[in-house]
Design a protein around this motif. Sequence first.
Motif, PDB file in Angstrom:
ATOM      1  N   ALA A  48     -14.581  29.071  14.731  1.00 54.73           N
ATOM      2  CA  ALA A  48     -13.650  29.924  14.003  1.00 54.73           C
ATOM      3  C   ALA A  48     -14.397  30.636  12.883  1.00 54.73           C
ATOM      4  CB  ALA A  48     -12.510  29.071  13.436  1.00 54.73           C
ATOM      5  N   ASP A  49     -15.332  29.923  12.272  1.00 58.28           N
ATOM      6  CA  ASP A  49     -16.057  30.464  11.132  1.00 58.28           C
ATOM      7  C   ASP A  49     -17.429  29.794  11.048  1.00 58.28           C
ATOM      8  OD1 ASP A  49     -17.088  31.236   8.730  1.00 58.28           O
ATOM      9  OD2 ASP A  49     -15.542  30.253   7.498  1.00 58.28           O
ATOM     10  N   PRO A  50     -18.446  30.444  11.629  1.00 56.44           N
ATOM     11  CA  PRO A  50     -19.781  29.816  11.693  1.00 56.44           C
ATOM     12  C   PRO A  50     -20.303  29.336  10.334  1.00 56.44           C
ATOM     13  CG  PRO A  50     -19.723  31.783  13.048  1.00 56.44           C
ATOM     14  CD  PRO A  50     -18.427  31.768  12.280  1.00 56.44           C
ATOM     15  N   SER A  51     -19.843  29.930   9.247  1.00 57.67           N
ATOM     16  CA  SER A  51     -20.350  29.508   7.930  1.00 57.67           C
ATOM     17  C   SER A  51     -19.848  28.122   7.536  1.00 57.67           C
ATOM     18  CB  SER A  51     -19.948  30.522   6.857  1.00 57.67           C
ATOM     19  OG  SER A  51     -18.570  30.391   6.565  1.00 57.67           O
ATOM     20  N   GLU A  52     -18.824  27.661   8.258  1.00 55.49           N
ATOM     21  CA  GLU A  52     -18.300  26.313   8.000  1.00 55.49           C
ATOM     22  C   GLU A  52     -19.369  25.236   8.172  1.00 55.49           C
ATOM     23  OE1 GLU A  52     -15.048  24.069   9.864  1.00 55.49           O
ATOM     24  OE2 GLU A  52     -13.940  25.955   9.764  1.00 55.49           O
ATOM     25  N   ALA A  53     -20.326  25.523   9.024  1.00 56.87           N
ATOM     26  CA  ALA A  53     -21.400  24.552   9.289  1.00 56.87           C
ATOM     27  C   ALA A  53     -22.133  24.172   8.013  1.00 56.87           C
ATOM     28  CB  ALA A  53     -22.368  25.119  10.312  1.00 56.87           C
ATOM     29  N   GLU A  54     -22.171  25.101   7.064  1.00 55.24           N
ATOM     30  CA  GLU A  54     -22.870  24.846   5.804  1.00 55.24           C
ATOM     31  C   GLU A  54     -22.252  23.682   5.037  1.00 55.24           C
ATOM     32  OE1 GLU A  54     -25.664  26.470   5.133  1.00 55.24           O
ATOM     33  OE2 GLU A  54     -25.341  27.549   7.018  1.00 55.24           O
ATOM     34  N   LYS A  55     -20.958  23.454   5.296  1.00 59.51           N
ATOM     35  CA  LYS A  55     -20.268  22.377   4.571  1.00 59.51           C
ATOM     36  C   LYS A  55     -20.634  20.999   5.120  1.00 59.51           C
ATOM     37  CE  LYS A  55     -16.207  25.253   3.705  1.00 59.51           C
ATOM     38  NZ  LYS A  55     -14.912  25.526   4.324  1.00 59.51           N
ATOM     39  N   LEU A  56     -21.199  20.983   6.317  1.00 60.19           N
ATOM     40  CA  LEU A  56     -21.575  19.694   6.907  1.00 60.19           C
ATOM     41  C   LEU A  56     -22.913  19.224   6.352  1.00 60.19           C
ATOM     42  CD1 LEU A  56     -20.547  20.594  10.537  1.00 60.19           C
ATOM     43  CD2 LEU A  56     -19.496  18.784   9.168  1.00 60.19           C
ATOM     44  N   MET A  57     -23.167  17.927   6.484  1.00 59.31           N
ATOM     45  CA  MET A  57     -24.433  17.383   5.980  1.00 59.31           C
ATOM     46  C   MET A  57     -25.595  17.798   6.873  1.00 59.31           C
ATOM     47  SD  MET A  57     -23.391  13.456   5.013  1.00 59.31           S
ATOM     48  CE  MET A  57     -22.109  13.238   6.230  1.00 59.31           C
ATOM     49  N   ASP A  58     -26.748  18.034   6.259  1.00 57.11           N
ATOM     50  CA  ASP A  58     -27.955  18.193   7.081  1.00 57.11           C
ATOM     51  C   ASP A  58     -28.543  16.799   7.329  1.00 57.11           C
ATOM     52  OD1 ASP A  58     -29.227  17.465   4.744  1.00 57.11           O
ATOM     53  OD2 ASP A  58     -30.063  19.457   4.348  1.00 57.11           O
ATOM     54  N   ALA A  59     -29.637  16.738   8.076  1.00 53.20           N
ATOM     55  CA  ALA A  59     -30.192  15.436   8.478  1.00 53.20           C
ATOM     56  C   ALA A  59     -30.529  14.560   7.268  1.00 53.20           C
ATOM     57  CB  ALA A  59     -31.418  15.634   9.359  1.00 53.20           C
ATOM     58  N   ALA A  60     -31.125  15.167   6.259  1.00 51.34           N
ATOM     59  CA  ALA A  60     -31.527  14.393   5.074  1.00 51.34           C
ATOM     60  C   ALA A  60     -30.287  13.806   4.395  1.00 51.34           C
ATOM     61  CB  ALA A  60     -32.303  15.277   4.108  1.00 51.34           C
ATOM     62  N   ALA A  61     -29.251  14.643   4.254  1.00 47.58           N
ATOM     63  CA  ALA A  61     -28.034  14.182   3.592  1.00 47.58           C
ATOM     64  C   ALA A  61     -27.332  13.089   4.417  1.00 47.58           C
ATOM     65  CB  ALA A  61     -27.086  15.356   3.360  1.00 47.58           C
ATOM     66  N   TYR A  62     -27.353  13.244   5.737  1.00 48.59           N
ATOM     67  CA  TYR A  62     -26.701  12.227   6.585  1.00 48.59           C
ATOM     68  C   TYR A  62     -27.451  10.900   6.526  1.00 48.59           C
ATOM     69  CZ  TYR A  62     -24.558   9.972  10.660  1.00 48.59           C
ATOM     70  OH  TYR A  62     -23.908   9.081  11.494  1.00 48.59           O
ATOM     71  N   LYS A  63     -28.774  10.983   6.503  1.00 45.42           N
ATOM     72  CA  LYS A  63     -29.580   9.745   6.373  1.00 45.42           C
ATOM     73  C   LYS A  63     -29.235   9.042   5.059  1.00 45.42           C
ATOM     74  CE  LYS A  63     -33.606  11.203   9.016  1.00 45.42           C
ATOM     75  NZ  LYS A  63     -34.943  11.767   8.890  1.00 45.42           N
ATOM     76  N   GLU A  64     -29.135   9.838   4.008  1.00 50.27           N
ATOM     77  CA  GLU A  64     -28.783   9.324   2.692  1.00 50.27           C
ATOM     78  C   GLU A  64     -27.375   8.695   2.744  1.00 50.27           C
ATOM     79  OE1 GLU A  64     -30.624   9.371  -0.056  1.00 50.27           O
ATOM     80  OE2 GLU A  64     -29.056   8.593  -1.384  1.00 50.27           O
ATOM     81  N   PHE A  65     -26.466   9.388   3.439  1.00 49.74           N
ATOM     82  CA  PHE A  65     -25.087   8.918   3.593  1.00 49.74           C
ATOM     83  C   PHE A  65     -25.065   7.554   4.308  1.00 49.74           C
ATOM     84  CE2 PHE A  65     -21.193   8.959   6.332  1.00 49.74           C
ATOM     85  CZ  PHE A  65     -20.237   8.873   5.324  1.00 49.74           C
ATOM     86  N   LEU A  66     -25.853   7.439   5.366  1.00 48.33           N
ATOM     87  CA  LEU A  66     -25.922   6.167   6.108  1.00 48.33           C
ATOM     88  C   LEU A  66     -26.456   5.050   5.212  1.00 48.33           C
ATOM     89  CD1 LEU A  66     -27.287   7.139   9.650  1.00 48.33           C
ATOM     90  CD2 LEU A  66     -24.941   6.632   8.986  1.00 48.33           C
ATOM     91  N   ALA A  67     -27.462   5.391   4.414  1.00 48.54           N
ATOM     92  CA  ALA A  67     -28.079   4.379   3.548  1.00 48.54           C
ATOM     93  C   ALA A  67     -27.119   3.940   2.447  1.00 48.54           C
ATOM     94  CB  ALA A  67     -29.362   4.931   2.947  1.00 48.54           C
ATOM     95  N   THR A  68     -26.425   4.902   1.843  1.00 45.23           N
ATOM     96  CA  THR A  68     -25.585   4.556   0.685  1.00 45.23           C
ATOM     97  C   THR A  68     -24.242   3.969   1.099  1.00 45.23           C
ATOM     98  OG1 THR A  68     -24.773   6.815   0.602  1.00 45.23           O
ATOM     99  CG2 THR A  68     -26.584   6.275  -0.868  1.00 45.23           C
ATOM    100  N   GLU A  69     -23.796   4.275   2.313  1.00 43.51           N
ATOM    101  CA  GLU A  69     -22.532   3.696   2.771  1.00 43.51           C
ATOM    102  C   GLU A  69     -22.661   2.206   3.050  1.00 43.51           C
ATOM    103  OE1 GLU A  69     -19.203   5.487   3.574  1.00 43.51           O
ATOM    104  OE2 GLU A  69     -20.246   6.204   1.823  1.00 43.51           O
ATOM    105  N   GLY A  70     -23.879   1.690   2.891  1.00 42.37           N
ATOM    106  CA  GLY A  70     -24.092   0.261   3.063  1.00 42.37           C
ATOM    107  C   GLY A  70     -24.133  -0.182   4.506  1.00 42.37           C
ATOM    108  N   HIS A  71     -24.418   0.758   5.398  1.00 38.21           N
ATOM    109  CA  HIS A  71     -24.541   0.383   6.807  1.00 38.21           C
ATOM    110  C   HIS A  71     -25.908  -0.206   7.025  1.00 38.21           C
ATOM    111  CE1 HIS A  71     -20.752   2.218   7.360  1.00 38.21           C
ATOM    112  NE2 HIS A  71     -21.164   3.408   7.081  1.00 38.21           N
TER     113      HIS A  71
END
Lengths: 364, 130
Positions: free
Chosen positions: B107-130
């Motif tokens: 619907a809006d390709p710029s929406e992708a910018e709101k998603l995490m990139d790989a570095a942010a997702y790795k950080e998310f996995l680490a901090t979520e305590g998984h």
Amino acid sequence: MDKKTPFYDKILEAGGRMVSFAGYQMPVQFEGLIAEHTRVRSSVGVFDVSHMGRVEVKGSQALDFLNYLVTNDVSSLDMYQALYTAMCYPSGGIVDDLLIYRLPDHYFVVVNAANNEKDQAWMREQAKGFEVEIVDRTDAIAQLAVQGPKTPEVLAKLTSANLSDVGFYRGLETELAGVKMFVSRTGYTGEDGFELYFPAQHANLIWDKLFEAGAEEGIAPIGLGARDTLRLEMKYALYGNDIDKQTNPIEAGLSWVVKFEKEDFIARDVLLKVKEEKPSRRLVCLEVQGSGIPRPHDVIVSDGTEVGQVTSGTFSPSLRKGIALGYVKSEHTKSGTELLIRTRRGEVAAVVVKPPFYKEASRK
Amino acid sequence: MADVPEELRYSKSHEWVRIEGSQAIIGITDFAQGELSDIVMVELPQVGREVETGDSIGVIEAVKAVADLYSPISGKVLEVNTNLSASPGTINSDPYGEGWIAKLELADPSEAEKLMDAAAYKEFLATEGH
């Protein structure tokens, strides 16, 4: 802070994915649930069940006490024989389901991990007035379940005892891998297998010897995930899911462990009344027709009316379809009865079947 | 450690997005498939459906668990991976490849910018305590 069993380091080393379970760090899986399940059905796997509670009951009135405490008849036990039984509240609700072994100078009781503390408190309370001693052996004794059709071959390499002569639910004291232990032909999978009880300080040695001896047979550690699917395929009840304080042994299909003909025991009169008046609901096996997978708490429906609830549900790795246990109003419990289960993905058709779900197990 | 390819975008509900011009391929991450373990059934999104970020668009059933599939991005479902009906375990063995779930017209390709990139997702996995 969770406790660790004596096998914790070995389990981590073997790649166990750990979860918190009944106050212990336990492996939910290793190579993958279905692979582990299949391994136990076809060859051999090892379960660390040291999180379960182990209790010695001794004293001159140990037998009288236990026979008052539980529903099955403890006096029927031969030496080194095991007995599966329920332990009830005066209301008839279940405190726990457990194993009682008769050993030369005491009875050895194995209870569910999550109930260990509660059970021991209950036992001590009921023991007032009896000449008995109740000793917690949970930490001192390690427990492994070696399960699968190839178990006898593997254990034969570690002991001179003739294990093939040991009957189902029988045991013996022997030396295995150089360690004196109690070994019984018991388990929670439906397959042939043995459980080993030995001093916890030998945990690493026994683990290593077992995996060395079973390498050829493809022995591997098994997690809690497969333990649950294996037991469910056999319709073995799980405390907390299928039985609890709100359920009684009669409606749970455990009448065979309630011996009214023995002397008085806790909940005898209540359970006798339930049996005579017939329970209003019963625990049944449901096999899904089609592609749904029932889960605990899913509602069971007949003609648009709620008639029960799922207590355990899973995808059966052996049958490749959804299976469930659930309490259903007695008029809907005949095998062949067609019911609907309301799953997260909508209603799925299921049929009441006779236990066990899996009929090819090496030991049922 | 779960595999987190550099070129993808990620949602907090553990879906991945591969942007290809005005279209996107979606699936669930290696971490998510590992948590679910042995996936045995997938209810695929409906082709033609207009979906918004966060909508429940399918269900993934593993032996012991069931999880909703949430759309990580808004758009219209163009195609779904029908191979998963017969081989749902493909999500376990190849979550970022053969285990893809759906293709969307964005619907809006710029929406992708709101998603995490790989570095942010790795950080998310680490901090979520998984």
